[in-house]
Design a protein around this motif. Structure first.
Motif, PDB file in Angstrom:
ATOM      1  N   VAL A   7     -34.815   7.221   5.332  1.00  0.00           N
ATOM      2  CA  VAL A   7     -35.942   6.369   4.944  1.00  0.00           C
ATOM      3  C   VAL A   7     -35.531   5.444   3.799  1.00  0.00           C
ATOM      4  O   VAL A   7     -35.841   4.251   3.797  1.00  0.00           O
ATOM      5  CB  VAL A   7     -37.150   7.224   4.535  1.00  0.00           C
ATOM      6  CG1 VAL A   7     -38.303   6.342   4.084  1.00  0.00           C
ATOM      7  CG2 VAL A   7     -37.596   8.110   5.706  1.00  0.00           C
ATOM      8  N   ALA A   8     -34.808   5.984   2.822  1.00  0.00           N
ATOM      9  CA  ALA A   8     -34.360   5.165   1.686  1.00  0.00           C
ATOM     10  C   ALA A   8     -33.461   4.039   2.167  1.00  0.00           C
ATOM     11  O   ALA A   8     -33.582   2.893   1.726  1.00  0.00           O
ATOM     12  CB  ALA A   8     -33.630   6.035   0.666  1.00  0.00           C
ATOM     13  N   ARG A   9     -32.568   4.351   3.102  1.00  0.00           N
ATOM     14  CA  ARG A   9     -31.659   3.322   3.622  1.00  0.00           C
ATOM     15  C   ARG A   9     -32.434   2.256   4.394  1.00  0.00           C
ATOM     16  O   ARG A   9     -32.157   1.066   4.274  1.00  0.00           O
ATOM     17  CB  ARG A   9     -30.610   3.967   4.534  1.00  0.00           C
ATOM     18  CG  ARG A   9     -29.517   2.995   4.988  1.00  0.00           C
ATOM     19  CD  ARG A   9     -28.536   3.647   5.958  1.00  0.00           C
ATOM     20  NE  ARG A   9     -27.983   4.873   5.415  1.00  0.00           N
ATOM     21  CZ  ARG A   9     -28.246   6.087   5.889  1.00  0.00           C
ATOM     22  NH1 ARG A   9     -29.082   6.233   6.922  1.00  0.00           N
ATOM     23  NH2 ARG A   9     -27.706   7.150   5.353  1.00  0.00           N
ATOM     24  N   ALA A  10     -33.431   2.679   5.152  1.00  0.00           N
ATOM     25  CA  ALA A  10     -34.219   1.727   5.947  1.00  0.00           C
ATOM     26  C   ALA A  10     -34.966   0.738   5.069  1.00  0.00           C
ATOM     27  O   ALA A  10     -35.139  -0.431   5.437  1.00  0.00           O
ATOM     28  CB  ALA A  10     -35.197   2.481   6.847  1.00  0.00           C
ATOM     29  N   PHE A  11     -35.413   1.188   3.889  1.00  0.00           N
ATOM     30  CA  PHE A  11     -36.192   0.321   3.002  1.00  0.00           C
ATOM     31  C   PHE A  11     -35.345  -0.320   1.912  1.00  0.00           C
ATOM     32  O   PHE A  11     -35.865  -1.047   1.064  1.00  0.00           O
ATOM     33  CB  PHE A  11     -37.353   1.103   2.387  1.00  0.00           C
ATOM     34  CG  PHE A  11     -38.512   1.296   3.332  1.00  0.00           C
ATOM     35  CD1 PHE A  11     -39.588   0.426   3.315  1.00  0.00           C
ATOM     36  CD2 PHE A  11     -38.507   2.326   4.263  1.00  0.00           C
ATOM     37  CE1 PHE A  11     -40.648   0.586   4.197  1.00  0.00           C
ATOM     38  CE2 PHE A  11     -39.565   2.492   5.149  1.00  0.00           C
ATOM     39  CZ  PHE A  11     -40.642   1.626   5.119  1.00  0.00           C
ATOM     40  N   GLY A  12     -34.052  -0.043   1.912  1.00  0.00           N
ATOM     41  CA  GLY A  12     -33.171  -0.676   0.935  1.00  0.00           C
ATOM     42  C   GLY A  12     -33.424  -0.237  -0.489  1.00  0.00           C
ATOM     43  O   GLY A  12     -33.286  -1.027  -1.427  1.00  0.00           O
ATOM     44  N   ILE A  13     -33.810   1.030  -0.675  1.00  0.00           N
ATOM     45  CA  ILE A  13     -34.061   1.552  -2.018  1.00  0.00           C
ATOM     46  C   ILE A  13     -33.260   2.831  -2.196  1.00  0.00           C
ATOM     47  O   ILE A  13     -32.709   3.385  -1.234  1.00  0.00           O
ATOM     48  CB  ILE A  13     -35.565   1.836  -2.255  1.00  0.00           C
ATOM     49  CG1 ILE A  13     -36.102   2.842  -1.230  1.00  0.00           C
ATOM     50  CG2 ILE A  13     -36.372   0.550  -2.200  1.00  0.00           C
ATOM     51  CD1 ILE A  13     -37.561   3.220  -1.446  1.00  0.00           C
ATOM     52  N   THR A  14     -33.199   3.332  -3.432  1.00  0.00           N
ATOM     53  CA  THR A  14     -32.499   4.583  -3.688  1.00  0.00           C
ATOM     54  C   THR A  14     -33.395   5.756  -3.317  1.00  0.00           C
ATOM     55  O   THR A  14     -34.615   5.619  -3.185  1.00  0.00           O
ATOM     56  CB  THR A  14     -32.098   4.704  -5.161  1.00  0.00           C
ATOM     57  OG1 THR A  14     -33.289   4.827  -5.959  1.00  0.00           O
ATOM     58  CG2 THR A  14     -31.309   3.476  -5.623  1.00  0.00           C
ATOM     59  N   GLU A  15     -32.771   6.913  -3.156  1.00  0.00           N
ATOM     60  CA  GLU A  15     -33.552   8.107  -2.831  1.00  0.00           C
ATOM     61  C   GLU A  15     -34.495   8.459  -3.981  1.00  0.00           C
ATOM     62  O   GLU A  15     -35.616   8.930  -3.753  1.00  0.00           O
ATOM     63  CB  GLU A  15     -32.613   9.272  -2.518  1.00  0.00           C
ATOM     64  CG  GLU A  15     -31.825   9.061  -1.223  1.00  0.00           C
ATOM     65  CD  GLU A  15     -30.956  10.253  -0.860  1.00  0.00           C
ATOM     66  OE1 GLU A  15     -31.270  11.377  -1.322  1.00  0.00           O
ATOM     67  OE2 GLU A  15     -29.963  10.076  -0.129  1.00  0.00           O
ATOM     68  N   ASP A  16     -34.060   8.235  -5.224  1.00  0.00           N
ATOM     69  CA  ASP A  16     -34.931   8.506  -6.375  1.00  0.00           C
ATOM     70  C   ASP A  16     -36.160   7.602  -6.364  1.00  0.00           C
ATOM     71  O   ASP A  16     -37.274   8.039  -6.681  1.00  0.00           O
ATOM     72  CB  ASP A  16     -34.158   8.314  -7.685  1.00  0.00           C
ATOM     73  CG  ASP A  16     -33.162   9.436  -7.942  1.00  0.00           C
ATOM     74  OD1 ASP A  16     -33.297  10.498  -7.301  1.00  0.00           O
ATOM     75  OD2 ASP A  16     -32.248   9.241  -8.768  1.00  0.00           O
ATOM     76  N   GLU A  17     -35.954   6.317  -6.000  1.00  0.00           N
ATOM     77  CA  GLU A  17     -37.085   5.393  -5.920  1.00  0.00           C
ATOM     78  C   GLU A  17     -38.052   5.824  -4.825  1.00  0.00           C
ATOM     79  O   GLU A  17     -39.280   5.738  -4.987  1.00  0.00           O
ATOM     80  CB  GLU A  17     -36.586   3.970  -5.657  1.00  0.00           C
ATOM     81  CG  GLU A  17     -35.866   3.341  -6.841  1.00  0.00           C
ATOM     82  CD  GLU A  17     -35.207   2.016  -6.497  1.00  0.00           C
ATOM     83  OE1 GLU A  17     -35.121   1.161  -7.385  1.00  0.00           O
ATOM     84  OE2 GLU A  17     -34.774   1.847  -5.333  1.00  0.00           O
TER      85      GLU A  17
END
Length: 337
Positions: A19-29
């Motif tokens: 999910v983080a990769r799909a939205f271009g954000i870090t896992e922490d975000e």
């Protein structure tokens, strides 16, 4: 986050990393966003709360049936939001570095938004945005990256107050306040970042770009990320200079008496810190290496001499006009500060 709701509803048990990769954000975000989502109603204006949970590896939606027809309705935006979107969209279509297929897609999307916005579209047509003069440089860098070609640039370095000529193999464009190109510099044989508005001249060369295989860094927090092999510099600052520890990446910051700090940092170009010493004035001094401390003292002496020759020397020690030389103040007894 609105898109995240739909995404998670359609993918029960989705992996956090996916999910983080799909939205271009870090896992922490992503985890931070998941802490907020359960507090939102199904319509984002109230209603049933979303029961979304994660075990750190996967994400589960406990009450997907709670989404009402209202929540699934098309997103409504205000007149101000529509105006902002239209102005931004029209501005982006003028960027010289934009690929033609992306430009046409944006034009089509803008036309649909104008139709949906109604009267707000008319208001937005009276507004316009212009970009900095780096647009032509952006286009050349973008072209070089897409065609895998080397660049020749004349680049201004404010730290050394000089123009240098370099050949670089561009890797990517990044935006952190300003727009930069991260590249492999053939002059220094190292990875460097160059601010586009400091490029005085640029040419796309016929030579192929061949940067070495290097791991891309996370530049979201800071562009300057010193390497372990970079020379070490020690700076001591008074309470008025504690900001150095906030703005410069450093290895350590030891507390000194009366609220000062002893800061140890690394930089590939220690000479660039002479300007920092001048800017600090009485609030700090370079302790090591000794040759850098000596050169900083000499630079301060020359600055004071220039004031005296111009008839603008301060009447009292340490009260040189702020901003005259890199925004610093100077002490006649300790000119290296």
């Amino acid at each position: 986050m609105l898109s995240l709701v739909t995404y998670l509803r359609e993918r029960p048990g989705a992996r956090v990393e996916d999910v983080a990769r799909a939205f271009g954000i870090t896992e922490d975000e992503l985890i931070s966003d998941l802490d907020v989502l359960p507090l939102c109603g199904t319509s984002f204006r109230g209603g049933d709360l979303l029961d979304i949970d994660t075990d750190g590896d996967r994400i589960w939606w406990r009450n997907p049936g709670a989404l009402s027809a209202e929540a699934a309705a098309p997103l409504r935006i205000s007149a101000d939001e529509a105006t902002a979107l239209l102005v931004a969209a029209r501005a982006v279509t003028t960027l010289p570095g934009l690929r033609e297929s992306d430009r046409q897609a944006l034009v089509r999307a803008t036309a649909k938004l104008e139709t949906a916005a109604g009267e707000a579209a008319g208001a937005s047509s009276r507004l316009s945005v212009t970009f900095e003069s780096e647009g032509g440089v952006f286009a050349d860098v973008d072209r070089a990256i897409s065609e895998r070609r080397r660049l020749w640039i004349r680049y201004y370095s404010p730290a050394r107050d000089e123009l240098t000529e370099r050949e670089i193999d561009p890797i990517r464009l990044v935006s952190v306040g300003h727009t930069y190109v991260e590249a492999w510099c053939r002059r220094s044989e190292a990875r460097r970042t160059f601010r586009l508005d400091r490029v005085a001249e640029i040419k796309v060369l016929d030579e192929p770009s061949a940067p070495p295989e290097i791991e891309l860094r996370d530049l979201s927090e800071a562009l300057v990320q010193p390497a372990a092999e970079d020379p070490e510099v020690i700076v001591e600052v008074s309470p008025g200079g504690r900001w150095v520890a906030e703005y410069y990446p450093h290895d350590s910051a030891e507390e000194l008496a009366e609220g000062g700090l002893r800061i140890t940092l690394r930089t590939p170009d220690p000479a660039s810190l002479r300007r920092l010493a001048l800017r600090l004035g009485r609030d700090g001094r370079i302790v090591a290496p000794q040759d850098l401390a000596d050169s900083a003292r000499q630079a301060a002496r020359e600055a004071l001499a220039a004031y005296e020759e111009a008839g603008a020397a301060p009447a009292e020690a340490g009260t040189a006009p702020r901003g005259a030389v890199s925004g610093g103040t100077y002490d006649r007894q300790e000119p290296g500060r």
